[in-house]
Design a protein around this motif. Structure first.
Motif, PDB file in Angstrom:
ATOM      1  N   ILE A  41      -0.194  -7.447  58.255  1.00 44.78           N
ATOM      2  CA  ILE A  41       1.086  -7.329  57.538  1.00 44.78           C
ATOM      3  C   ILE A  41       2.133  -6.782  58.507  1.00 44.78           C
ATOM      4  O   ILE A  41       1.937  -5.735  59.129  1.00 44.78           O
ATOM      5  CB  ILE A  41       0.976  -6.358  56.331  1.00 44.78           C
ATOM      6  N   LYS A  42       3.245  -7.539  58.629  1.00 49.76           N
ATOM      7  CA  LYS A  42       4.352  -7.073  59.480  1.00 49.76           C
ATOM      8  C   LYS A  42       5.587  -6.900  58.596  1.00 49.76           C
ATOM      9  O   LYS A  42       5.640  -7.468  57.502  1.00 49.76           O
ATOM     10  CB  LYS A  42       4.713  -8.130  60.531  1.00 49.76           C
ATOM     11  N   PHE A  43       6.597  -6.213  59.088  1.00 46.88           N
ATOM     12  CA  PHE A  43       7.860  -6.163  58.357  1.00 46.88           C
ATOM     13  C   PHE A  43       9.018  -6.119  59.345  1.00 46.88           C
ATOM     14  O   PHE A  43       8.947  -5.429  60.357  1.00 46.88           O
ATOM     15  CB  PHE A  43       7.906  -4.984  57.372  1.00 46.88           C
ATOM     16  N   VAL A  44      10.053  -6.894  59.068  1.00 45.96           N
ATOM     17  CA  VAL A  44      11.274  -6.922  59.895  1.00 45.96           C
ATOM     18  C   VAL A  44      12.468  -7.167  58.974  1.00 45.96           C
ATOM     19  O   VAL A  44      12.306  -7.828  57.948  1.00 45.96           O
ATOM     20  CB  VAL A  44      11.241  -8.044  60.963  1.00 45.96           C
ATOM     21  N   THR A  45      13.625  -6.675  59.318  1.00 46.16           N
ATOM     22  CA  THR A  45      14.050  -5.860  60.435  1.00 46.16           C
ATOM     23  C   THR A  45      14.299  -4.445  59.918  1.00 46.16           C
ATOM     24  O   THR A  45      14.823  -4.291  58.821  1.00 46.16           O
ATOM     25  CB  THR A  45      15.361  -6.413  61.014  1.00 46.16           C
ATOM     26  N   SER A  46      13.963  -3.432  60.705  1.00 46.02           N
ATOM     27  CA  SER A  46      14.088  -2.061  60.222  1.00 46.02           C
ATOM     28  C   SER A  46      15.414  -1.438  60.642  1.00 46.02           C
ATOM     29  O   SER A  46      16.029  -1.832  61.638  1.00 46.02           O
ATOM     30  CB  SER A  46      12.938  -1.220  60.767  1.00 46.02           C
ATOM     31  N   TYR A  47      15.802  -0.446  59.855  1.00 45.35           N
ATOM     32  CA  TYR A  47      17.044   0.273  60.114  1.00 45.35           C
ATOM     33  C   TYR A  47      16.670   1.669  60.628  1.00 45.35           C
ATOM     34  O   TYR A  47      15.874   2.360  59.973  1.00 45.35           O
ATOM     35  CB  TYR A  47      17.841   0.336  58.806  1.00 45.35           C
ATOM     36  N   SER A  85       1.441  -2.830  64.266  1.00 46.95           N
ATOM     37  CA  SER A  85       2.178  -1.720  64.872  1.00 46.95           C
ATOM     38  C   SER A  85       3.351  -2.267  65.687  1.00 46.95           C
ATOM     39  O   SER A  85       3.633  -1.809  66.789  1.00 46.95           O
ATOM     40  CB  SER A  85       1.250  -0.885  65.742  1.00 46.95           C
ATOM     41  N   TYR A  86       3.998  -3.273  65.127  1.00 48.28           N
ATOM     42  CA  TYR A  86       5.207  -3.836  65.740  1.00 48.28           C
ATOM     43  C   TYR A  86       6.399  -3.414  64.893  1.00 48.28           C
ATOM     44  O   TYR A  86       6.419  -3.661  63.680  1.00 48.28           O
ATOM     45  CB  TYR A  86       5.099  -5.367  65.767  1.00 48.28           C
ATOM     46  N   LEU A  87       7.360  -2.756  65.511  1.00 46.71           N
ATOM     47  CA  LEU A  87       8.531  -2.289  64.770  1.00 46.71           C
ATOM     48  C   LEU A  87       9.791  -2.843  65.422  1.00 46.71           C
ATOM     49  O   LEU A  87      10.045  -2.574  66.597  1.00 46.71           O
ATOM     50  CB  LEU A  87       8.575  -0.753  64.767  1.00 46.71           C
ATOM     51  N   HIS A  88      10.528  -3.622  64.666  1.00 45.97           N
ATOM     52  CA  HIS A  88      11.784  -4.164  65.193  1.00 45.97           C
ATOM     53  C   HIS A  88      12.916  -3.318  64.597  1.00 45.97           C
ATOM     54  O   HIS A  88      13.224  -3.444  63.411  1.00 45.97           O
ATOM     55  CB  HIS A  88      11.906  -5.644  64.789  1.00 45.97           C
ATOM     56  N   VAL A  89      13.467  -2.441  65.451  1.00 42.10           N
ATOM     57  CA  VAL A  89      14.488  -1.485  64.979  1.00 42.10           C
ATOM     58  C   VAL A  89      15.694  -1.558  65.923  1.00 42.10           C
ATOM     59  O   VAL A  89      15.770  -0.823  66.910  1.00 42.10           O
ATOM     60  CB  VAL A  89      13.978  -0.025  65.001  1.00 42.10           C
ATOM     61  N   PRO A  90      16.660  -2.432  65.630  1.00 39.75           N
ATOM     62  CA  PRO A  90      17.771  -2.626  66.564  1.00 39.75           C
ATOM     63  C   PRO A  90      18.597  -1.369  66.823  1.00 39.75           C
ATOM     64  O   PRO A  90      18.974  -0.667  65.888  1.00 39.75           O
ATOM     65  CB  PRO A  90      18.619  -3.697  65.872  1.00 39.75           C
ATOM     66  N   LEU A  91      18.855  -1.119  68.115  1.00 39.22           N
ATOM     67  CA  LEU A  91      19.718   0.000  68.508  1.00 39.22           C
ATOM     68  C   LEU A  91      21.178  -0.475  68.599  1.00 39.22           C
ATOM     69  O   LEU A  91      22.090   0.268  68.301  1.00 39.22           O
ATOM     70  CB  LEU A  91      19.224   0.554  69.864  1.00 39.22           C
TER      71      LEU A  91
END
Ligand code: SAM
Ligand code: SF4
Length: 474
Positions: free
Chosen positions: A245-251, A271-277
């Motif tokens: 289970i993955k989730f995108v996009t994080s704040y 353990s993939y986290l897409h958290v745009p800076l």
């Protein structure tokens, strides 16, 4: 004979999912997909409006259909998605031969509208209410989705599916058109999401990717229960058949300890986290109205390293945003070097109608400066990605085999050998030799070499048993 549909999708995973739903609803009525635009009875473009370039491509594709439509007036051309919602009637001014314009919140109407167009109706429009056009409840209702329709054949692979848990966005970053095109933020009901995940598992899906513009801000009030993303993950984790289970996009601001701990505790969670800076400069982040500082982001990275030390973090950056100086850009380079992302999606700022940045800030960084900053950031990111990938040489990783890579077939001792491609639990792409029947399995692959983009390895055939590998490695 079945009617033939040609559909082209640009933009994000949300659009890919929307296209899957549109195709599912048309297939139910007997339509078939054709890859040949010339043969199609209906041509649909599912569009994106995040950057001007994505829109230009669609207007250019429409321009090429002008003569085709003159020769085949009975055929139907439709523009769906974010550009349809944003430009509405403007599309008819540029391409008057278009038959339908349907916003992302109105896609359930597509089959009916195509029928009307086939009977001779022209220039049909179905869009959602504008953010100021009615009460919040009315606006929200006009941005509903029709997610439960699923069509396995339209997925990236038969084993992987997107699952929308959140619609719209309320963050209003000053550069971004999404809150206007996709409407107010709404969490989908938890029970609908769980039911849909079960349906996906029944269809043979092994990996689901939960989608939302700020997916980790997900909340839904069901009676007395306040559902958060961590609660959903716990429930989805129980579904037999789903293995990742993955989730995108994080704040960044909503990446709290409970969510990270949940990801840590549930072995199926990637353990993939897409958290745009977006930028490494506080001044630019303020102009973007992102709602956090670089130090807030640094603290979030600290929480991730503490709770999920093996996590792979990815980011987005916008270069050349209004007023970005060389010093401010240098701060972005510094941040990139400090946070060492697995990968970054880098975009040149593109001014968008309807956004606060367009109304209040000057798009004053010249195009060639944006281009230079983009190239430089990408070069540094590629160096970092390759260095980070080096850590995996010699390690054995679980890989969900997605299919054949672009390379061709080889003849092995025991029959044909393909170059296969898959992904690790932390979303790294892995390429290795294998056979067709290994597609769709989770297999242990030993990494032998890397590039910035890919791990290269070979399947370990003698191992202690698949379950051991299923739980452990990243
Ligand atoms: N909701 C996600 C978030 O906040 O991270 C991203 C959604 S947006 C469709 C994907 C990325 O496009 C953003 O993270 C941002 O980097 C980029 N983007 C959005 N608007 C842009 C613009 N006007 N010009 C250039 N890039 C843009
Ligand atoms: Fe756009 Fe910001 Fe919402 Fe992401 S969080 S969709 S960048 S407004």
């Amino acid at each position: 004979m079945a009617q033939l549909l040609y559909i082209e999708t640009v933009g994000c995973q949300m659009n890919m999912l929307d296209s899957e739903m549109v195709v599912a609803s048309l297939r139910r009525q007997g339509w078939e997909i054709t890859p040949d635009i010339e043969q199609a009875d209906t041509i649909l473009f599912n569009t994106c409006s995040v950057r001007a370039h994505a829109e230009d491509k669609i207007y250019s594709a429409l321009g090429k259909l002008r003569l085709w439509k003159e020769e085949h007036p009975e055929k139907v051309i439709g523009v769906l998605g974010c550009m349809a919602q944003k430009d509405q009637q403007q599309i008819f001014r540029r391409a008057p031969f278009v038959d339908l314009i349907v916003g992302p919140g109105q896609l359930q109407q597509v089959p009916e509208l195509i029928e009307q167009a086939r009977k001779g109706a022209r220039q049909l429009v179905a869009v959602s209410r504008d953010r100021k056009d009615g009460s919040l409840a009315q606006i929200k209702r006009s941005h509903e989705t029709f997610d439960p329709l699923r069509d396995p054949t339209m997925r990236p692979s038969p084993f992987q599916a997107y699952l929308r848990i959140q619609i719209g966005c309320d963050k209003f970053c000053t550069y971004c058109v999404v809150p206007m095109t996709r409407g107010p933020e709404q969490g989908r009901p938890a029970d609908e999401i769980i039911e849909e995940a079960q349906l996906l598992a029944d269809q043979g899906c092994l990996e689901i990717t939960l989608l939302g513009q700020t997916v980790n801000s997900y909340h839904y009030q069901q009676g007395d229960e306040d559902w958060r993303l961590a609660d959903l993950l716990e429930k989805l984790h129980e579904i037999e058949g789903i293995r990742r289970i993955k989730f995108v996009t994080s704040y960044p601001r909503d990446m709290d300890r409970r969510l990270l701990q949940t990801v840590h505790d549930l072995p199926k969670c990637s353990s993939y986290l897409h958290v745009p800076l977006q930028s490494g400069s506080d001044a630019v982040l303020t102009r973007m109205r992102r709602g956090y500082s670089v130090d807030d982001y640094r603290q979030m990275i600290g929480r991730i390293s503490e709770i999920l030390p093996e996590a792979a973090v990815a980011s987005d950056f916008i270069v050349g945003f209004c007023g970005e100086t060389e010093d401010e850009f240098q701060l972005t380079i510094d941040a990139l070097r400090e946070f060492r992302f697995k990968n970054s999606f880098i975009f040149k700022y593109s001014e968008r109608e309807g956004t606060r940045a367009m109304d209040q800030l000057a798009d004053d960084v010249p195009y060639d400066v944006k281009q230079r900053r983009n190239n430089l950031l990408l070069e540094i990111q590629n160096e970092i990605s390759e260095q980070e990938n080096q850590r995996f040489v010699g390690r054995t990783m679980d890989v969900l085999v997605e299919g054949r890579s672009k390379k061709s077939l080889k003849q092995g001792d025991q029959g044909p050998v393909f170059q296969l491609v898959g992904r690790t639990n932390c979303d790294r792409i892995v390429v290795f030799d294998g056979t067709e029947r290994q597609v769709g399995q989770v297999l242990p692959v030993k990494v032998q070499d890397v590039t910035h983009h890919t791990l290269l390895g070979s399947i370990i055939t003698e191992h202690a048993g698949p379950e051991l590998y299923l739980l452990g490695s990243s």
